[in-house]
Structures are given as C-alpha cells and as structure tokens.
Motif scaffolding. Structure first.
Motif, PDB file in Angstrom:
ATOM      1  N   ASN A  12      31.977  38.531  23.014  1.00  0.00           N
ATOM      2  CA  ASN A  12      32.768  37.927  24.235  1.00  0.00           C
ATOM      3  C   ASN A  12      34.164  37.868  24.051  1.00  0.00           C
ATOM      4  N   PHE A  13      34.657  37.651  22.634  1.00  0.00           N
ATOM      5  CA  PHE A  13      35.966  37.603  22.629  1.00  0.00           C
ATOM      6  C   PHE A  13      36.829  38.866  22.676  1.00  0.00           C
ATOM      7  N   ILE A  14      35.963  40.085  22.165  1.00  0.00           N
ATOM      8  CA  ILE A  14      36.454  41.438  22.683  1.00  0.00           C
ATOM      9  C   ILE A  14      36.381  41.772  24.159  1.00  0.00           C
ATOM     10  N   LEU A  15      35.366  41.290  24.782  1.00  0.00           N
ATOM     11  CA  LEU A  15      35.384  41.537  26.063  1.00  0.00           C
ATOM     12  C   LEU A  15      36.629  40.720  26.821  1.00  0.00           C
ATOM     13  N   LEU A  16      36.821  39.550  26.514  1.00  0.00           N
ATOM     14  CA  LEU A  16      38.020  38.782  27.001  1.00  0.00           C
ATOM     15  C   LEU A  16      39.486  39.548  26.698  1.00  0.00           C
ATOM     16  N   ALA A  17      39.569  40.069  25.384  1.00  0.00           N
ATOM     17  CA  ALA A  17      40.835  40.791  25.062  1.00  0.00           C
ATOM     18  C   ALA A  17      40.744  42.078  25.984  1.00  0.00           C
ATOM     19  N   ILE A  18      39.877  42.658  26.247  1.00  0.00           N
ATOM     20  CA  ILE A  18      39.859  43.869  27.265  1.00  0.00           C
ATOM     21  C   ILE A  18      40.337  43.448  28.534  1.00  0.00           C
ATOM     22  N   GLY A  19      39.678  42.434  28.798  1.00  0.00           N
ATOM     23  CA  GLY A  19      39.987  41.870  30.418  1.00  0.00           C
ATOM     24  C   GLY A  19      41.425  41.465  30.519  1.00  0.00           C
ATOM     25  N   VAL A  20      41.815  40.839  29.445  1.00  0.00           N
ATOM     26  CA  VAL A  20      43.286  40.484  29.557  1.00  0.00           C
ATOM     27  C   VAL A  20      44.219  41.535  29.530  1.00  0.00           C
ATOM     28  N   ALA A  21      43.719  42.778  28.871  1.00  0.00           N
ATOM     29  CA  ALA A  21      44.661  44.013  28.706  1.00  0.00           C
ATOM     30  C   ALA A  21      44.707  44.685  29.976  1.00  0.00           C
ATOM     31  N   VAL A  22      43.320  44.821  30.755  1.00  0.00           N
ATOM     32  CA  VAL A  22      43.424  45.539  31.907  1.00  0.00           C
ATOM     33  C   VAL A  22      44.297  44.526  32.997  1.00  0.00           C
ATOM     34  N   ILE A  25      47.935  45.656  32.178  1.00  0.00           N
ATOM     35  CA  ILE A  25      48.188  47.035  32.866  1.00  0.00           C
ATOM     36  C   ILE A  25      48.346  46.963  34.484  1.00  0.00           C
ATOM     37  N   GLY A  26      47.416  46.330  34.923  1.00  0.00           N
ATOM     38  CA  GLY A  26      47.521  46.191  36.563  1.00  0.00           C
ATOM     39  C   GLY A  26      49.037  45.555  36.839  1.00  0.00           C
ATOM     40  N   PHE A  27      49.317  44.654  36.226  1.00  0.00           N
ATOM     41  CA  PHE A  27      50.911  43.983  36.483  1.00  0.00           C
ATOM     42  C   PHE A  27      51.925  45.167  36.202  1.00  0.00           C
ATOM     43  N   ILE A  28      51.682  45.954  35.087  1.00  0.00           N
ATOM     44  CA  ILE A  28      52.660  46.853  34.621  1.00  0.00           C
ATOM     45  C   ILE A  28      52.683  47.818  35.915  1.00  0.00           C
ATOM     46  N   LEU A  29      51.490  48.338  36.292  1.00  0.00           N
ATOM     47  CA  LEU A  29      51.403  49.169  37.511  1.00  0.00           C
ATOM     48  C   LEU A  29      52.052  48.925  38.796  1.00  0.00           C
ATOM     49  N   THR A  51      47.690  49.856  46.481  1.00  0.00           N
ATOM     50  CA  THR A  51      46.255  50.153  46.331  1.00  0.00           C
ATOM     51  C   THR A  51      45.993  49.719  44.957  1.00  0.00           C
ATOM     52  N   VAL A  52      46.121  50.831  44.238  1.00  0.00           N
ATOM     53  CA  VAL A  52      45.828  50.865  42.629  1.00  0.00           C
ATOM     54  C   VAL A  52      45.917  49.746  41.740  1.00  0.00           C
ATOM     55  N   ALA A  53      47.238  49.219  41.665  1.00  0.00           N
ATOM     56  CA  ALA A  53      47.585  47.953  40.857  1.00  0.00           C
ATOM     57  C   ALA A  53      46.688  46.836  41.249  1.00  0.00           C
ATOM     58  N   PRO A  54      46.484  46.379  42.556  1.00  0.00           N
ATOM     59  CA  PRO A  54      45.785  45.273  42.772  1.00  0.00           C
ATOM     60  C   PRO A  54      44.247  45.449  42.310  1.00  0.00           C
ATOM     61  N   ILE A  55      43.760  46.757  42.566  1.00  0.00           N
ATOM     62  CA  ILE A  55      42.376  47.063  42.349  1.00  0.00           C
ATOM     63  C   ILE A  55      41.963  46.906  40.770  1.00  0.00           C
ATOM     64  N   VAL A  56      43.118  47.389  40.080  1.00  0.00           N
ATOM     65  CA  VAL A  56      42.922  47.373  38.387  1.00  0.00           C
ATOM     66  C   VAL A  56      43.204  45.733  38.130  1.00  0.00           C
ATOM     67  N   THR A  57      43.906  45.260  38.599  1.00  0.00           N
ATOM     68  CA  THR A  57      43.965  43.872  38.084  1.00  0.00           C
ATOM     69  C   THR A  57      43.048  42.958  38.389  1.00  0.00           C
ATOM     70  N   PHE A  58      42.527  43.235  39.894  1.00  0.00           N
ATOM     71  CA  PHE A  58      41.007  42.469  40.096  1.00  0.00           C
ATOM     72  C   PHE A  58      40.033  43.021  39.265  1.00  0.00           C
TER      73      PHE A  58
END
Length: 60
Positions: A12-22, A25-29, A51-58
């Motif tokens: 769960n901590f690994i999935l949480l870290a991946i979610g935060v990273a994504v 990345i969405g905000f950077i886009l 289009t792309v950045a909000p979808i990635v963030t979501f």
C-alpha cells in the motif's frame, strides 16, 4: 516501531508513492509558458494542458 502499528502494508505504501508521483507528473504537464500583457503564448491552449494533464492527475 512494530509492524502491527502501521496503518498500511508495504504494498500500500508503494501504491501510495506511485499515485503521488503520477499526480505530480500531471501538475508538471499542466504547467506551461507564461503570457504577459505584451506577449501571448498560444501554447497554453494545447491538448496537453487542457486534456492530457487533468486526466493524468485524476488517474493519480
């Protein structure tokens, strides 16, 4: 700290870290060039920003 006191497991901590990273990345886009009163940057209306950045963030 004992493992029994943790709220999540290792997976769960690994999935949480991946979610935060994504989300990051969405905000950077979403970031882009700046427009001033004299110079207008038409790239702020690109598909990546709208289009792309909000979808990635979501997804994150």
């Amino acid at each position: 700290m004992d493992k029994r006191n943790l709220a999540f497991g290792k997976t769960n901590f690994i999935l949480l870290a991946i979610g935060v990273a994504v989300v990051i990345i969405g905000f950077i886009l979403m970031s882009g060039g700046s427009s001033t009163e004299t110079v207008f940057d038409p790239n702020i209306f690109s598909a990546r920003h709208i289009t792309v950045a909000p979808i990635v963030t979501f997804i994150g």
